[in-house]
Design a protein around this motif. Structure first.
Motif, mmCIF file in Angstrom:
data_model
loop_
_atom_site.group_PDB
_atom_site.id
_atom_site.type_symbol
_atom_site.label_atom_id
_atom_site.label_comp_id
_atom_site.label_asym_id
_atom_site.label_seq_id
_atom_site.Cartn_x
_atom_site.Cartn_y
_atom_site.Cartn_z
ATOM 1 N N PHE A 96 0.815 -1.307 -0.055
ATOM 2 C CA PHE A 96 0.177 0.016 -0.113
ATOM 3 C C PHE A 96 0.901 1.055 -0.024
ATOM 4 O O PHE A 96 1.785 1.208 0.934
ATOM 5 C CB PHE A 96 -0.947 0.075 1.186
ATOM 6 N N VAL A 97 0.655 2.169 -0.973
ATOM 7 C CA VAL A 97 1.516 3.179 -1.196
ATOM 8 C C VAL A 97 0.641 4.426 -1.467
ATOM 9 O O VAL A 97 -0.427 4.379 -2.147
ATOM 10 C CB VAL A 97 2.538 3.089 -2.474
ATOM 11 N N VAL A 98 0.837 5.680 -0.748
ATOM 12 C CA VAL A 98 0.352 7.030 -1.130
ATOM 13 C C VAL A 98 1.298 7.833 -1.609
ATOM 14 O O VAL A 98 2.315 8.121 -1.015
ATOM 15 C CB VAL A 98 -0.331 7.498 0.215
ATOM 16 N N ARG A 99 0.976 8.545 -2.540
ATOM 17 C CA ARG A 99 1.790 9.311 -3.333
ATOM 18 C C ARG A 99 1.351 10.762 -3.578
ATOM 19 O O ARG A 99 0.013 11.061 -3.560
ATOM 20 C CB ARG A 99 2.027 9.045 -4.683
ATOM 21 N N ASP A 100 1.976 11.849 -3.823
ATOM 22 C CA ASP A 100 1.775 13.144 -4.151
ATOM 23 C C ASP A 100 1.481 13.297 -5.483
ATOM 24 O O ASP A 100 1.672 12.454 -6.533
ATOM 25 C CB ASP A 100 2.599 14.132 -3.477
ATOM 26 N N GLY A 101 1.059 14.495 -6.045
ATOM 27 C CA GLY A 101 0.664 14.784 -7.319
ATOM 28 C C GLY A 101 1.837 14.811 -8.234
ATOM 29 O O GLY A 101 1.824 14.598 -9.499
ATOM 30 N N ASP A 102 3.015 14.963 -7.827
ATOM 31 C CA ASP A 102 4.300 14.736 -8.639
ATOM 32 C C ASP A 102 4.804 13.083 -8.585
ATOM 33 O O ASP A 102 5.879 13.101 -9.181
ATOM 34 C CB ASP A 102 5.435 15.194 -7.864
ATOM 35 N N GLU A 104 5.707 11.294 -6.082
ATOM 36 C CA GLU A 104 6.591 11.079 -4.990
ATOM 37 C C GLU A 104 5.852 10.260 -3.700
ATOM 38 O O GLU A 104 4.784 10.553 -3.315
ATOM 39 C CB GLU A 104 7.112 12.472 -4.422
ATOM 40 N N ASP A 105 6.426 9.187 -3.383
ATOM 41 C CA ASP A 105 5.845 8.362 -2.238
ATOM 42 C C ASP A 105 5.982 9.265 -0.995
ATOM 43 O O ASP A 105 6.818 10.128 -0.516
ATOM 44 C CB ASP A 105 6.899 7.290 -1.828
ATOM 45 N N ILE A 106 4.748 9.129 -0.090
ATOM 46 C CA ILE A 106 4.393 9.804 1.202
ATOM 47 C C ILE A 106 4.377 8.740 2.124
ATOM 48 O O ILE A 106 4.841 8.758 3.385
ATOM 49 C CB ILE A 106 3.415 10.518 1.218
ATOM 50 N N PHE A 123 -1.329 6.599 9.272
ATOM 51 C CA PHE A 123 -0.625 7.842 8.795
ATOM 52 C C PHE A 123 -1.444 9.196 9.041
ATOM 53 O O PHE A 123 -2.805 8.797 9.535
ATOM 54 C CB PHE A 123 -0.456 7.796 7.048
ATOM 55 N N GLU A 124 -0.992 10.171 8.948
ATOM 56 C CA GLU A 124 -1.691 11.640 9.046
ATOM 57 C C GLU A 124 -2.154 11.916 7.550
ATOM 58 O O GLU A 124 -1.019 12.065 6.760
ATOM 59 C CB GLU A 124 -1.055 12.359 10.237
ATOM 60 N N ALA A 125 -3.078 12.508 7.211
ATOM 61 C CA ALA A 125 -3.417 13.065 6.190
ATOM 62 C C ALA A 125 -3.002 14.144 6.022
ATOM 63 O O ALA A 125 -2.982 15.290 6.848
ATOM 64 C CB ALA A 125 -4.936 13.119 5.876
ATOM 65 N N THR A 126 -2.514 14.612 4.801
ATOM 66 C CA THR A 126 -1.823 15.807 4.315
ATOM 67 C C THR A 126 -2.696 16.270 3.039
ATOM 68 O O THR A 126 -2.728 15.472 2.237
ATOM 69 C CB THR A 126 -0.266 15.881 4.113
ATOM 70 N N GLU A 127 -2.562 17.539 2.579
ATOM 71 C CA GLU A 127 -3.010 18.151 1.544
ATOM 72 C C GLU A 127 -2.405 17.560 0.231
ATOM 73 O O GLU A 127 -2.696 17.855 -0.803
ATOM 74 C CB GLU A 127 -2.960 19.660 1.572
ATOM 75 N N ALA A 128 -1.017 16.996 0.470
ATOM 76 C CA ALA A 128 -0.239 16.852 -0.641
ATOM 77 C C ALA A 128 -0.784 15.483 -1.140
ATOM 78 O O ALA A 128 -0.332 14.984 -2.276
ATOM 79 C CB ALA A 128 1.244 16.423 -0.210
ATOM 80 N N MET A 129 -1.353 14.578 -0.283
ATOM 81 C CA MET A 129 -1.632 13.305 -1.012
ATOM 82 C C MET A 129 -2.592 13.178 -2.138
ATOM 83 O O MET A 129 -3.597 14.253 -2.249
ATOM 84 C CB MET A 129 -2.532 12.520 0.055
ATOM 85 N N ALA A 130 -2.384 12.460 -3.166
ATOM 86 C CA ALA A 130 -3.095 12.604 -4.356
ATOM 87 C C ALA A 130 -3.679 11.132 -4.902
ATOM 88 O O ALA A 130 -4.802 11.138 -5.425
ATOM 89 C CB ALA A 130 -2.591 13.321 -5.572
ATOM 90 N N GLU A 131 -3.045 10.240 -4.636
ATOM 91 C CA GLU A 131 -3.204 8.799 -4.940
ATOM 92 C C GLU A 131 -2.821 7.731 -4.143
ATOM 93 O O GLU A 131 -1.883 8.085 -3.526
ATOM 94 C CB GLU A 131 -2.912 8.606 -6.364
#
Length: 535
Positions: A96-102, A104-106, A123-131
């Motif tokens: 399971f991976v969460v990435r930002d709009g660029d 990049e792995d978060i 994890f804690e949600a951040t506005e950078a998360m995209a997918e």
């Protein structure tokens, strides 16, 4: 290993960063890595999300609004803690991976492959998360993350806070008094645009809420005046003039860019005899109390149709985001199946009328776009209907893109895209037309690894390289699988470079010499066999 050089052209994108902090992952799977592990303020337990991990796609299980959905959108609140619990449904390797709009792995967890095993990722949600995705199956196990602020009630201030508010209000009032003497002015004293486009003029109203504005003069046989109202209370109004319709007819072609601002009391004192405004300088004046207080000049230049080119964009490029899509397009005549096939047209004077794909074939405006088979013998060429074409306009740079999903094209069949403006358009002389075209062909979606079997790799860090037919900017998945008694799975996620090349680093420091290993660009290349050596 050196990458093979091809004739591909593209904008280079950087690979994801490897800098990460540690998170907790429970049950099978051990550790997950990501950013932020502190629960949100006032939150005692993380919110739970449940998924099933299956190669065809993630399956939503909980909460109820995602139950049964494939690759459901995960709607999160920034700053809130979440616990994603997922089960390996089919016994294939997943994580399971969460990435930002660029890209990049978060958040990133370890890969598990035991059927029925579960893994918990916090994890804690951040506005950078995209997918979110599975690193091993990124094309099928892929979903969106939407991070949205949650509405909260406004607290009632106590007496001390009310006093502070009153003091701040008085200070703001004092500041406003200081601005009472501000003079109105146009943002620019010279604005240039092409006829047939939308011209924008921004007026700073100074200390006023509304003013009278005029565009044109008797010298150019066009004069329109109107009142601008600052409904947004930001001190300025941006006026948009549709130069295609402003010259005649019932539509004055004047509007406010901000929907809170207002254009009213329009008077058309002189209307040009031509269907649309001609190229010429048009004086612009703002008046208050019967006197002119600000001036500018709108210069309308002749429109042009300069050229066209064929291009490609990654399959995930969003045609609804003009600037982002334009940056994702690479000039190239070979398009891998599944990527966007793109016609770029460099032309000005179209963007007051070119709003949707249906306008690309318009008798009223004189536009005609065709995308059809080329080099067809003894039959009519197959064409692309308008409802399969996505229009992306970039008026600021005087260009537009017509994009088609290349899945609908035959492999190795050449296609020709042509855009024509006929004399039905007021800016094209009678009996003439302007036409530009570009050609392309589709190819299979493949990748190669620059190595000969058997590959011998050292026990340290190794860089693999190769080429691919997919669009530059696409993220690939490169895998190295260990066999025998020392089983392992290593993954790298390189981005396709401008020339179609890719390179990926894999670390074999923890692998014993003599261990067989299989390399692959997942879903695109043949497998390459090799062995880890001491050198």
């Amino acid at each position: 290993m050196d990458a093979d050089t091809t004739d591909l052209d593209a904008d280079e994108q950087t690979s994801p960063s490897t800098r990460r902090a540690f998170l907790t992952a429970a049950a099978v799977g051990g550790t997950a890595i990501g950013l932020g592990t502190v629960p949100g303020a006032g939150q005692t337990e993380p919110e739970r999300i449940e998924l099933g991990g299956d190669t065809p796609g993630w399956v939503g299980r909980a909460p109820a609004d995602i139950e049964g959905e494939t690759n459901p959108t995960l709607t999160l609140v920034p700053g809130r803690s979440y616990e994603v619990v997922w089960e390996n449904v089919d016994g294939q390797p997943h994580n399971f991976v969460v990435r930002d709009g660029d890209g990049e792995d978060i958040v990133r967890s370890e890969i598990i492959s035991e059927e029925g095993a579960t893994q918990t990722v916090e994890f804690e949600a951040t506005e950078a998360m995209a997918e979110y995705l599975c690193e091993v199956h990124p094309t099928t196990m892929l979903g969106d993350v939407s991070v949205e602020e949650q509405d909260t009630p406004t607290p009632t201030p106590d007496a001390d806070e009310e006093e502070d508010t009153e003091t701040e209000t008085e200070t703001e009032d004092d500041d406003e008094d200081d601005d009472d003497d501000a003079e109105p002015a146009f943002e620019s004293d010279l604005v240039e645009e092409q006829v047939g486009d939308v011209a924008s003029l921004t007026l700073d109203l100074g200390d006023r809420d509304e003013m009278r504005v005029s565009i044109g003069s008797e010298a150019v046989n066009y004069l329109t005046s109107f009142t601008v109202v600052d409904g947004s209370d930001d001190g300025e109004v941006t006026i948009e003039l549709n130069t295609f319709v402003a010259g005649s007819g019932d539509d004055p072609g004047v509007s406010a860019a901000d929907e809170d601002d207002e254009i009213r009391d329009v008077e058309r004192e002189l209307v040009g005899i031509d269907p649309s405004l001609s190229s010429a300088p048009y004086p612009v004046e703002a008046s208050a109390d019967g006197r002119v207080v600000a001036e500018s000049l709108l210069v309308l230049q002749p429109r042009e149709t300069e050229g066209a080119g064929a291009g490609v964009a990654p399959r995930r490029a969003d045609t609804t985001q003009s600037e982002d899509f334009a940056e994702a397009v690479t000039e190239r005549r070979r398009v891998a199946v599944g990527d966007w096939a793109v016609l770029r047209v460099d032309a000005s004077g179209l963007y007051a009328t070119l709003d949707e794909a249906a306008d690309l074939r318009s008798d009223e405006y004189g536009y005609d776009l065709t995308i059809e088979e080329a080099d067809v013998i003894n039959r009519s060429p197959m064409g692309v209907p308008l409802d399969e074409i996505a229009l992306v306009t970039d008026a600021e740079n005087d260009r537009f893109f017509a994009a088609v999903d290349s899945d609908r094209f035959d492999v190795d069949q050449p296609y020709e895209a042509t855009f024509t403006i006929t004399d039905a358009n007021p800016y094209v002389a009678d009996g003439e037309e302007e036409s530009v075209s570009a050609s392309f062909r589709t190819v299979e979606r493949t990748a190669t690894i620059d190595a000969e079997e058997p590959v011998s790799v050292p026990t340290g860090e190794v860089t693999l390289s190769g080429t691919t037919t997919v669009a530059p900017g696409t993220t690939l998945t490169v895998s190295a699988t260990g066999e025998g008694g020392d089983e392992f799975l290593k993954i790298a996620r390189p981005t396709v470079e401008a020339d179609g090349a890719w390179s990926a680093s894999l670390d074999f420091s923890d692998v014993a010499p003599g261990t067989p290993v299989t390399f692959e660009v997942v879903g695109l290349s043949d497998q390459i066999e090799g062995e880890v050596s001491e050198e």
